[in-house]
Design a protein around this motif. Structure first.
Motif, short mmCIF file in Angstrom:
data_model
loop_
_atom_site.label_atom_id
_atom_site.label_comp_id
_atom_site.label_asym_id
_atom_site.label_seq_id
_atom_site.Cartn_x
_atom_site.Cartn_y
_atom_site.Cartn_z
N GLY A 108 0.78 -1.24 0.00
CA GLY A 108 0.00 0.00 0.00
C GLY A 108 0.81 1.28 0.00
N GLU A 109 2.14 1.18 0.14
CA GLU A 109 2.98 2.38 0.15
C GLU A 109 2.86 3.12 -1.17
OE1 GLU A 109 7.72 3.52 0.74
OE2 GLU A 109 7.01 1.51 1.21
N LEU A 110 2.79 4.41 -1.14
CA LEU A 110 2.74 5.32 -2.28
C LEU A 110 1.37 5.41 -2.95
CD1 LEU A 110 6.11 4.43 -4.09
CD2 LEU A 110 5.74 6.08 -2.24
N GLU A 111 0.40 4.62 -2.52
CA GLU A 111 -0.90 4.62 -3.19
C GLU A 111 -1.85 5.69 -2.65
OE1 GLU A 111 -2.65 0.91 -4.49
OE2 GLU A 111 -0.95 -0.19 -3.65
N ASP A 112 -1.36 6.48 -1.70
CA ASP A 112 -2.21 7.53 -1.13
C ASP A 112 -1.74 8.92 -1.55
OD1 ASP A 112 0.18 7.47 0.20
OD2 ASP A 112 -0.67 7.76 2.20
N LEU A 113 -0.94 8.98 -2.62
CA LEU A 113 -0.35 10.26 -3.01
C LEU A 113 -0.99 10.86 -4.25
CD1 LEU A 113 3.41 9.34 -2.39
CD2 LEU A 113 1.83 10.53 -0.86
N GLY A 114 -2.05 10.24 -4.75
CA GLY A 114 -2.77 10.80 -5.90
C GLY A 114 -2.20 10.45 -7.25
N ALA A 115 -1.15 9.66 -7.30
CA ALA A 115 -0.55 9.26 -8.57
C ALA A 115 -1.25 8.01 -9.11
CB ALA A 115 0.93 8.97 -8.38
N SER A 116 -1.02 7.71 -10.39
CA SER A 116 -1.51 6.46 -10.97
C SER A 116 -0.57 5.33 -10.57
CB SER A 116 -1.56 6.56 -12.50
OG SER A 116 -2.49 7.54 -12.91
N PHE A 117 -1.11 4.30 -9.92
CA PHE A 117 -0.29 3.18 -9.48
C PHE A 117 -0.58 1.98 -10.36
CE2 PHE A 117 1.02 -0.49 -7.12
CZ PHE A 117 2.15 -0.09 -6.41
N VAL A 118 0.48 1.42 -10.96
CA VAL A 118 0.35 0.23 -11.81
C VAL A 118 1.04 -0.93 -11.12
CG1 VAL A 118 0.78 -0.78 -14.07
CG2 VAL A 118 0.36 1.69 -13.87
N ASP A 119 0.28 -1.97 -10.83
CA ASP A 119 0.82 -3.13 -10.11
C ASP A 119 1.68 -3.98 -11.03
OD1 ASP A 119 1.29 -5.06 -8.19
OD2 ASP A 119 -0.61 -6.11 -8.56
N ILE A 120 2.95 -4.14 -10.66
CA ILE A 120 3.90 -5.00 -11.38
C ILE A 120 4.34 -6.09 -10.41
CG2 ILE A 120 6.08 -5.10 -12.63
CD1 ILE A 120 4.11 -3.29 -13.95
N PRO A 121 4.00 -7.35 -10.63
CA PRO A 121 4.35 -8.42 -9.67
C PRO A 121 5.83 -8.78 -9.74
CG PRO A 121 3.25 -9.35 -11.59
CD PRO A 121 3.22 -7.86 -11.78
N LEU A 122 6.67 -7.83 -9.31
CA LEU A 122 8.12 -8.02 -9.43
C LEU A 122 8.62 -9.24 -8.66
CD1 LEU A 122 9.52 -4.37 -9.17
CD2 LEU A 122 9.67 -5.90 -11.14
N SER A 123 8.12 -9.43 -7.44
CA SER A 123 8.60 -10.55 -6.62
C SER A 123 8.31 -11.88 -7.29
CB SER A 123 7.95 -10.51 -5.24
OG SER A 123 8.29 -9.35 -4.54
N LYS A 124 7.09 -12.04 -7.78
CA LYS A 124 6.68 -13.29 -8.43
C LYS A 124 7.48 -13.52 -9.71
CE LYS A 124 2.56 -15.39 -10.56
NZ LYS A 124 3.02 -15.29 -11.97
N LEU A 125 7.59 -12.47 -10.54
CA LEU A 125 8.30 -12.62 -11.81
C LEU A 125 9.79 -12.86 -11.59
CD1 LEU A 125 6.55 -9.79 -13.88
CD2 LEU A 125 6.18 -12.26 -14.04
N ALA A 126 10.37 -12.20 -10.58
CA ALA A 126 11.80 -12.40 -10.30
C ALA A 126 12.06 -13.83 -9.84
CB ALA A 126 12.27 -11.40 -9.25
N LYS A 127 11.18 -14.35 -9.00
CA LYS A 127 11.33 -15.72 -8.52
C LYS A 127 11.29 -16.70 -9.70
CE LYS A 127 9.41 -18.99 -5.17
NZ LYS A 127 8.36 -19.23 -4.15
N GLU A 128 10.38 -16.45 -10.63
CA GLU A 128 10.27 -17.31 -11.81
C GLU A 128 11.49 -17.18 -12.71
OE1 GLU A 128 6.66 -16.01 -13.57
OE2 GLU A 128 5.36 -17.02 -12.10
N ALA A 129 12.11 -15.98 -12.69
CA ALA A 129 13.27 -15.74 -13.56
C ALA A 129 14.56 -16.33 -12.98
CB ALA A 129 13.46 -14.25 -13.79
N GLY A 130 14.55 -16.67 -11.68
CA GLY A 130 15.74 -17.26 -11.09
C GLY A 130 16.14 -16.68 -9.75
N GLY A 131 15.40 -15.68 -9.26
CA GLY A 131 15.71 -15.13 -7.95
C GLY A 131 15.50 -13.63 -7.88
N LYS A 132 15.51 -13.13 -6.66
CA LYS A 132 15.25 -11.71 -6.40
C LYS A 132 16.19 -10.79 -7.17
CE LYS A 132 14.92 -8.50 -2.48
NZ LYS A 132 15.07 -8.36 -1.00
#
Length: 579
Positions: A108-132
């Motif tokens: 939820g960090e940064l989602e209260d500042l009025g900007a457009s927030f686009v969810d990118i599942p970095l943790s999930k995709l990085a794990k699939e790619a081979g690690g953080k």
């Protein structure tokens, strides 16, 4: 999404932030190279905390169809790799910012500042790619996609950066490709740079301040570099160490800054062309060695990369607070030259000028930069880098050679041991023309007068401050060093027909014509990255005319274009002071 709207902007400002160790600098290097190869102009600036792991580092990448050389506050696209984003980044987020981040990771960090927030599942995709560790490559791919750029340059970059590590190369390429697909889907074909006319010029070289100073020293024939590592000056030591063989230079990392300056003085006496690189705390320890160079009339160049003090201050932040230190360091009175480049081009040329001045007048020359300048970069045409030519070789000494021979300009023939038949004297005490120590009051005055006469020649050859604006100006803005491109762009935004700009890249000796410009100014505003207006006070002491108002910044952060424009606009309109 707002990517299509960004096509109408003069430039696009992207910021990437994440914890130390997540490879922000690798992404920065890659993106800058791709953007430039695609035909755009780029400006970059880096912020990092004083720690190896943790914290939150960031890099700004400004992309434009025209050359850009200064820091913006505005963030168009913010890519967030980890939580705990610094407050100064949060304060730059507006309703026009697009944030790309992992909602689950950020909680939820940064989602209260009025900007457009686009969810990118970095943790999930990085794990699939081979690690953080691959989250940075995924994020880079996402950004390339939303900008409307391809991944061919990224593939080339990974193959070069990780040569010999095939598995790492392939995983990074695959991770970037996954991110790129995601970025394309987010932008829906409306990439921020899509359809723009690329630059077809020759501005392909990317140069940062650290390398500009290093290359300038190499161009001047620097053959000896010594330092004790100290941020933000260490980049010069590292660059020379990496390229020592090509440059024909000896590079020595010593136990402390006292050793560094004394080794440089000794090397100069032996015929080398030395440079010491340090920051304020290290330079403070060099005062005695600098004074030694003064009495020995030994040419030595000191690169002083400023950061906030007092003491350790803020080790990885920026400030312009060491002008007084550079001007008054060292006991006794002796001539010195002080320079402060504002651009990468002048970083290259002015470092050469420092060597030329030091060698001609056989005295210390100091190059003042700062953390912001050292880490900032942009692309340029290599042909724009001015080569001033190497200084002349030392004099071949005759049998009757006298090292400190008196002369009208104060400059004795400069010889070194073993080059000729003469004996080359040197001493830290007051001495006669040969170099013998005598406690003689008339001799003392004669030798001191000789040394100080050099200042006349140095002043006659001083770089004049660069003047731009109407000759019939009513208001004058002055600045120096790294603030120059920022103030220049800020003034262009204000479009004031009554205001001129005076940019200083040599701070001592000051060019004599400076006083005439200052005397014509009904109202002067100085813009400096310190808390006391050090340049303004120096101008007041020399010419009797300093600034009427000062715009100062000493938080550890550099000025932004918008900040200077706003504060200058207020002062120039007579709506209040900014001291």
């Amino acid at each position: 999404m707002r990517f299509s709207a960004l096509k109408k902007s003069k430039d696009v400002c992207c910021v990437l932030c994440g914890a130390a160790g997540l490879g922000i600098q690798t992404v920065e290097d890659m993106l800058a190279r791709i953007i430039v190869d695609e035909g755009f102009f780029v400006f970059g600036s880096r912020e990092y905390m004083s720690r190896v792991r943790g914290g939150n580092n960031s890099t700004e990448i400004r992309i434009s169809d025209v050359p850009v050389h200064a820091l913006l506050d505005r963030i168009d696209i913010l890519v967030v790799l980890s939580p705990n984003v610094r407050q100064n980044i949060r304060e730059r987020i507006t309703g026009d910012t697009v944030i790309l981040g992992d909602r689950e990771l950020l909680n939820g960090e940064l989602e209260d500042l009025g900007a457009s927030f686009v969810d990118i599942p970095l943790s999930k995709l990085a794990k699939e790619a081979g690690g953080k560790i691959y989250s940075n490559s995924i994020a880079a791919g996402v950004l390339l996609g939303v900008l409307g750029l391809g991944t061919e340059g990224a593939d080339t970059f990974y193959r070069r950066r990780f040569a010999g590590k095939d598995d790492v190369i392939e995983k990074n390429i695959a991770a970037c490709a996954v991110g790129h697909e995601l970025g394309l889907s987010i932008s829906e074909g409306e990439g921020a740079l899509s359809g723009r006319r690329p630059n077809t010029g020759t501005e392909k070289m990317i140069l940062n301040g650290s390398d500009a100073v290093s290359l300038g020293a190499m161009a001047a024939g620097c053959t000896f570099v010594t330092a004790y590592p100290m941020s933000p000056a260490t980049g010069v030591l590292s660059f020379f160490a990496k390229n020592a063989e090509k440059a024909g230079a000896v590079v020595e990392q010593v136990e402390d800054e006292i050793s560094a300056i004394n080794m440089a003085v000794g090397a100069s006496y032996a015929g080398a062309r030395p440079m010491v690189t340090t920051s304020g705390g290290g330079f403070a320890l060099m005062g005695e060695g600098l004074s030694l160079a003064g009495v020995m009339e030994t040419p030595v160049v000191v690169h002083l990369a400023q950061r906030p003090g007092p003491a350790t201050g803020m080790a990885t932040r920026t400030e312009q607070a060491d002008l007084d230190l550079a001007l008054f360091s060292g006991h006794g009175e002796f001539p010195r030259a002080i320079f402060a480049p504002g651009t990468m081009e002048s970083g290259f040329a002015i470092t050469q000028r420092a060597f030329l001045t030091a060698l001609k007048y056989q005295t210390p020359a100091i190059v003042l930069t700062d953390q912001y300048f050292m880490n900032a970069f942009y692309n340029l045409d290599p042909e724009s880098l001015e080569y001033l030519g190497e200084p002349p070789l030392p004099t071949e000494t005759p049998e009757d050679y006298r090292r400190y021979e008196d002369s009208p300009d104060g400059c004795s023939p400069f010889g070194v041991p073993g080059w000729g038949k003469g004996i080359v004297g040197a001493d830290s005490h007051e001495h006669d023309e040969i170099g013998h120590v005598y406690e003689d009051f008339k001799l003392r005055k004669r030798m001191q007068d000789k040394r100080l006469r050099k200042l006349d020649g140095m002043a006659a050859e001083a770089l004049p401050p660069f003047f731009s604006g109407p000759e019939g100006f009513e208001k004058l803005v002055i600045c120096w060093g790294s603030t120059i491109p920022i103030v220049r762009e800020a003034l262009s935004l204000l479009e004031r027909s009554d205001t001129a700009l005076l940019e200083f890249e040599q701070l001592w000796p000051l060019h004599g014509g400076t006083g005439e410009v200052l005397a014509r100014a009904p109202f002067i505003v100085s813009v400096e990255g310190n808390s006391t207006g050090q340049l303004s006070r120096l101008l007041q002491s020399v010419f009797g005319r300093g600034s009427d108002e000062a715009i100062l910044k000493y938080s550890g952060l550099q000025f932004s274009v918008e900040e200077v424009a706003e504060r200058l606009g207020t002062v120039l309109s007579g709506k209040g002071g900014n001291r």
